[in-house]
Design an enzyme around this catalytic site. Structure first.
Site, PDB file in Angstrom:
ATOM      1  N   HIS A 169      42.393   6.321  46.197  1.00 48.93           N
ATOM      2  CA  HIS A 169      43.306   7.414  45.927  1.00 48.93           C
ATOM      3  C   HIS A 169      43.632   7.327  44.444  1.00 48.93           C
ATOM      4  CE1 HIS A 169      46.740  10.053  46.156  1.00 48.93           C
ATOM      5  NE2 HIS A 169      46.478  10.308  47.416  1.00 48.93           N
ATOM      6  N   ARG A 225      49.310  16.319  41.659  1.00 49.45           N
ATOM      7  CA  ARG A 225      48.239  16.819  40.800  1.00 49.45           C
ATOM      8  C   ARG A 225      47.960  18.276  41.107  1.00 49.45           C
ATOM      9  NH1 ARG A 225      43.413  14.807  42.021  1.00 49.45           N
ATOM     10  NH2 ARG A 225      44.153  13.768  43.891  1.00 49.45           N
TER      11      ARG A 225
END
Ligand SMILES: Cc1cc2nc3c(=O)[nH]c(=O)nc-3n(C[C@H](O)[C@H](O)[C@H](O)COP(=O)(O)OP(=O)(O)OC[C@H]3O[C@@H](n4cnc5c(N)ncnc54)[C@H](O)[C@@H]3O)c2cc1C
Ligand code: HEM
Ligand code: SF4
Ligand code: F3S
Ligand code: FES
Lengths: 583, 236, 109, 118
Positions: free
Chosen positions: A240, A262
């Protein structure tokens, strides 16, 4: 040696109480209420493992316009044609039923649209918004409801019991039971069972930075390998991109900061404050997990890092109030740890998250050994080279339920308890007793070296040279672990002993990951070989099978059976929305 | 350096002092980890997720029950001292670890077990998130069963029959859940022996709940139903 | 309906009754003590008045219900007495309140 | 986290609980005595008067004052409890703690008026 082993007998023994273990208990009882079921778990029932930690949600093709075929195509394409197609198909079909079961029979309440239908959100790599969720704490809702149902059942609960060895029948006819340590007393316990489910949730916790819960250390995979089962896709470790970085001395390091940050437009900045992701991909921060992870890792290798050695995530340009409102959980979590996510910069690193690989088993979860079943993250093949966000908890709940039914059916056909191979029990105990009686030495230092080797050489970017040197480093480190002693006094709840045992499993499986990574000479999904940066011919796609003893691992490339769809084909006619062939 | 006193032993035992280096990013869980890794290998404590979702790591920190994986030392320290004890009102296992089994037993006592009113073959029912009963349920649903509230409540420590805030809070969410097939039965249990009549609104449960739930409000809601009867919850 | 639930409801309803009573009673105290308290005064106010009679009987009844239930909780939580003993004590308290209370009401009205 | 280091038994809701309980207990103890005294009226006004004279003693006066305040406190805290249990909460974390201090002040005020009337 510890002479007294407590022996018990049960019909079904379930190892692990994540989504897989608990669903298995539920479905086994539903299939046959007379079964005597025992759940043995390394932590507390329902409170250990990663199912609870699920944030994003659960993929299911339930909305109008979506279809099982489409979910399946996304899974196959996202998995770079490596998934076992029959298993992936079953996952997509059964997750529809499972999500309704969760809602209707267990009492979960997932987020709704304004018209009262299930809300489904977008998750990277999917051609349809299909992720069912409960805010950003979906796992809590799922596992709380599951444990509520299981707690209400008549089942034997062996909490804080660690499985250390799968014990075969003396006549080789299958599994006879499992050897465990009762962690609360520090004594050994042998549970004889007609059927055993391995649902210990794997967990790539041998990397410097990792997300899974602390009780997961690949014990199940290591036991299965010793038991003689084969593993597949073990080179496929998902990273991740944004794990929290707080320094090596805090356990919060490595824990996930949500992907949505993000997606919402957060910036990743290197040590100099430069927005580096634009240099790597047109989508910059919004590129997929693997690309962003590689970008960050590249910056780290170049030394463009923050004070603690990572990069920054910055959200402030979106307005601190706005960020606090949209991501309250993440902002609070950072604040509890002393960081200001809404208005400042928080240091992050890529972090090992999930193992796509695992034990080979059938679509009914049966392993090669009669009576032994595998489900959840311990099982390999469903995700191939990459797991879609939202397919993990689907995998554990779907196959956990199937395992429960399969075990009940198995017991109906094979009602006898088997005689155990005493020799293997003795070996298991001997292995656990190894550190006692030797001079105590520093375990943390050794753990750190394993972390570092795996991170540097078997991590996000790999090459033959590094992988080969990792093999020898890990072997040497493993040797030192065998030589390390532990103070023998209080065995009850002795975490240092269990750390030692954790590291045994981690060393075993680190070797497997390294071997599988060496065996795959191409790059796809989570596996990136700098010396083979391209994906090979899809039509001749093979998966890597690893078996043998840890000191003599055998890897084998096995062709993937395109039983449902071949590369270049699609199950979806409507061209406009065919999932991209390469994601 | 930080001065940490940690309870060693079971019911009989003593506080032992340790010194641990002070760091910028340090939770209470990190402190006990440091002690276990470098000073006292057999120190017993419990954790799993380390991010505040599993509710395994709670203990008493300077007199108050807390999750430790998300308690930054700076927020809880008293001068340069930390006093760590097991959660109260639970049977002890060793050092900082308690047995949570009796705590989970209270769930059954309060009727806090969902009973289905539909099956896996049915589509999820249409209930909007702004349905008033659903809002009540949602406000109490994200419990991590950490037992902090249970340990914080004096009535729990005084009256072994009292089911405690967490189980009653779950009963409250169920009574408000249109999908729950036994709302009446749940309410009856929650109002029965050891039920919400024993709560005196002390509020320590709510003040200490690490995830910001309010069992006090839920229990007050149950009492309201006791006095006014169970309202109908619309099920479309 | 369980016993505890019944007790809980009884205590709350009696409390609701008591609230206005106590208010009136408090107001009364403040008004009457102004002139110093004598028996004659008390009695002249209350003697022969049905209104006051009903008021005080209801007051006594409500307190008889309300206070022993409260004390029961306190004893259960703060002492190690067994549940049975506590119940007996509280029943006695209730009887005591009822008898002295009604006696007082008859005495002054 | 403003209340992070505050102890478990020094916050308002806890204070309200203790205040309510102690006042309730004292009232429960006092009430039978109060009834007994009033019952003296059965034996004639004289007996009652003798007692009332006794109650002119300063210590007894002080106790009487205390009881009035206790009654007021128990009433006001009791009303808060009933409000908590019968009405919706302003928000789920707020157990009407804002009522607690005013309740105490009001009870003391009753006490002051009572004193002023003597
Ligand atoms: C932070 C985080 C976020 C995630 N988010 C998502 C998401 O949004 N969507 C998604 O689909 N997936 C997500 N995943 C992945 C998902 O959580 C897992 O794939 C899934 O929950 C695995 O379930 P499981 O039942 O196989 O194992 P787990 O739930 O991990 O349970 C493993 C169990 O085995 C026990 N155990 C381990 N070793 C032993 C032993 N030796 N003896 C006995 N018991 C043992 C453990 O204590 C535990 O109870 C996420 C994972 C993490 C870590
Ligand atoms: C003025 C009107 C009154 C009201 C509104 C009232 C209200 C209440 C309420 C709501 C409770 C429950 C509190 C809880 O469980 O936390 C209670 C408890 C109690 N009340 Fe009253 N009350 C009143 C008068 C009295 C009187 C006159 C007495 C005594 C004679 C009394 C004695 C008690 C006792 C002993 C308790 C138990 C306290 C506890 O459980 O902590 N009350 N009261
Ligand atoms: S209500 Fe809060 S304090 Fe209580 S168990 Fe749940 S999360 Fe923990
Ligand atoms: S602390 Fe206890 S008394 Fe009630 S308000 Fe909470 S349960
Ligand atoms: S370790 Fe899971 S809540 Fe703290």
């Amino acid at each position: 040696m510890n002479a007294s082993i407590d022996t018990h007998q049960t019909d079904v023994l379930i190892l692990g109480s994540g989504g897989a273990g608990l669903f298995a208990a539920l479905h086994a009882k539903q299939t046959n209420p007379d079964l005597d079921i025992t759940i043995a778990v390394k932590g507390l029932l329902g409170k250990s493992g990663c199912t609870r930690m699920v944030q994003g949600g659960y993929n299911v093709a339930i909305a109008d316009g979506d279809s099982v075929e489409r979910h399946f195509m996304d899974t196959i394409v996202g998995g770079k044609w490596l998934p076992r197609q029959d298993m992936a198909w079953e996952l997509c079909v059964k997750s529809v039923e499972r999500i309704q079961e969760l809602e209707n029979e267990l009492g979960c309440f997932f987020d709704r649209n304004s018209d009262g239908t299930l809300h489904q959100k977008a998750f990277a790599g999917q051609s349809f918004d299909r992720t069912v969720h409960k805010g950003d704490l979906t796992g809590i809702e799922i596992i709380n409801r599951l444990m509520e149902q299981v707690n209400a059942l008549e089942v034997n609960r062996l909490e804080e019991h660690r499985a250390i060895e799968l014990i075969p029948a003396r006549d080789g006819s299958g599994i006879a039971g499992v050897l465990l340590i009762d962690m609360r007393t520090g004594t050994y316990r042998f549970i004889k069972a007609k059927a055993v489910l391995l649902a210990t949730g794997a967990g790539p916790t041998m990397y410097l930075y990792h997300t899974p819960s602390g009780d997961k250390s690949c014990d199940g995979l290591a036991m299965a390998l010793r038991y003689g089962l084969s593993l597949r896709d073990m080179e496929m470790v998902q990273f991740h991109p944004t794990g929290l970085l707080g320094g090596r001395d805090t356990r919060m390091t490595g824990t996930v900061l949500e992907e949505g940050l993000r997606g919402a437009g957060g910036y990743l900045l290197n040590g100099d404050g430069h927005r580096f992701m634009k240099d790597y991909h047109d989508n910059a921060e919004r590129a997929t997990r693997d690309i962003v992870s590689r970008g960050i890792y590249e910056e780290m290798r170049r030394g463009n890092v923050t004070s603690m050695g990572g990069v920054y995530i910055e959200m402030a340009h979106l307005g601190p109030d706005n960020v606090s409102k949209r991501f309250p959980g993440m902002v609070k979590r950072c604040a509890d740890c002393g960081f200001d996510l809404a208005g400042g910069r928080v240091e992050v690193v890529p972090t090992a998250h999930y193992m796509m690989g695992g034990i080979e088993c059938g679509i009914d979860t049966a392993s090669a050994s009669p009576g032994l079943f595998i489900a959840g993250e311990d099982c390999g093949g469903v995700h191939g080279a990459n797991r879609l966000g939202g397919n993990g908890v689907g995998n554990s709940t779907v196959y956990g339920g199937i395992a429960g039914e399969s075990m009940a059916a198995f017991i109906a056909a094979n009602p006898n308890i088997k005689d155990e191979d005493q020799h293997v029990i003795e070996q298991g105990i001997a292995r656990a007793e190894k550190p006692f009686g030797k001079t105590p030495e520093n375990l943390p230092a050794l753990r750190d070296s394993l972390y570092q080797t795996m991170w540097d050489k078997v991590g996000i970017l790999r090459n033959k040279k590094d992988l080969s040197s990792a093999v020898s480093e890990i072997t040497a480190q493993h040797q030192s672990l065998d030589d390390i002693g532990l103070q023998d006094g209080q065995r009850a709840f002795n975490l240092t002993w269990h750390d030692w045992l954790n590291m045994q499993s981690l060393f075993d499986i680190s070797k497997v990951i390294t071997a599988a990574s060496l065996a795959r000479n191409d790059s796809r999904g989570a596996h990136f070989r700098e010396d083979f940066p391209h994906t090979g011919d899809l039509n001749s796609t093979c998966y890597i099978r690893t078996s043998g003893s840890v000191d003599q691992l055998v890897t084998e490339a096995v062709p993937v059976d395109f039983s449902i769809v071949k590369p270049g084909e699609s199950l979806i006619d409507d061209e406009a929305s065919v999932p991209p062939a390469t994601a | 350096m930080l001065k940490v006193s940690i309870w060693r032993g079971v019911d009989e035992g003593e506080f032992i002092d340790y010194e641990v280096p002070m760091r910028a990013n340090q939770t209470v869980l990190d402190i006990v980890t440091e002690v276990q890794r470098n000073q006292e290998p057999d120190l017993a404590y419990r954790f799993a997720c380390r991010v505040g979702v599993c509710g395994s790591c709670a203990m008493t920190v300077n007199g108050r029950p807390r999750w430790t994986c998300r308690s930054h030392v700076n927020d809880v320290i008293d001068g340069d001292r930390l006093v760590l004890e097991p959660l109260r009102s639970h049977p002890r296992i060793r050092d900082l670890v308690v047995d949570l089994a009796p705590f989970f037993e209270t769930w059954k006592g309060s009727g806090a077990v969902f009973k289905p009113s539909a099956t896996r073959d049915d589509k999820p029912v249409k209930i909007t998130a702004d349905d008033p009963a659903r809002k009540n349920a949602d406000a109490g649903i994200e419990c991590i069963n950490c037992a902090v509230c249970y340990s914080a409540c004096d009535v729990v420590s005084w009256d072994k029959n009292y089911l405690g805030p967490a189980a009653l809070n779950r009963a409250w969410t169920l009574v408000n859940d249109a999908k729950h097939g036994e709302r009446k039965e749940t309410l009856n249990k929650a109002l029965g022996d050891g039920g919400c009549g024993s709560c005196h609104s002390m509020g320590n449960c709510t003040r200490n709940c690490p995830v910001g739930l309010s069992p006090s409000a839920g229990i007050a809601g149950l009492k309201k139903f006791a006095l006014r009867g169970l309202p109908k919850v619309e099920k479309p | 309906m369980t016993v505890v639930r019944g007790l809980f409801i009884a205590q709350r309803y009696s409390a609701m009754l008591l609230a206005p009573f106590v208010l009136i009673h408090l107001a009364l105290i403040i008004i009457v003590v102004r002139n110093g308290l004598t028996a004659e005064e008390i009695l002249s106010r209350t003697n022969g008045s049905t209104l006051w009679f009903v008021f005080y009987v209801a007051f006594v009844l409500a307190v008889t219900v309300h206070a022993p239930i409260g004390v029961r909780n306190v004893l259960n939580e703060w002492t190690r007495l067994s549940g049975g003993v506590v119940n007996v004590i509280c029943l006695c308290l209730a009887l005591l309140m009822l008898s002295t209370g009604l006696r007082a009401v008859f005495a002054v009205t | 986290m403003a209340n992070n280091r505050q102890s478990m038994r020094t916050h308002k809701s806890y204070f309200a609980f203790v205040g309510h309980r102690v006042s309730g207990l004292l009232l429960a103890l006092f009430l039978p005595i109060h009834f007994l005294v009033l019952g003296l009226a059965l034996e004639g006004a004289d007996a009652l008067n003798r007692f009332l004279a006794f109650s002119e003693l300063p210590l007894v006066k002080a106790a009487e004052w205390g009881l009035v305040v206790l009654l007021a406190i128990h009433l006001l805290f009791g009303i808060r409890v009933l409000m908590l249990e019968l009405t919706d909460w302003p928000n789920s974390a707020d157990g009407r703690t804002a009522w607690i201090i005013p309740s105490v002040i009001a009870a003391l005020l009753v006490g002051v008026i009572f004193l002023a009337q003597l």
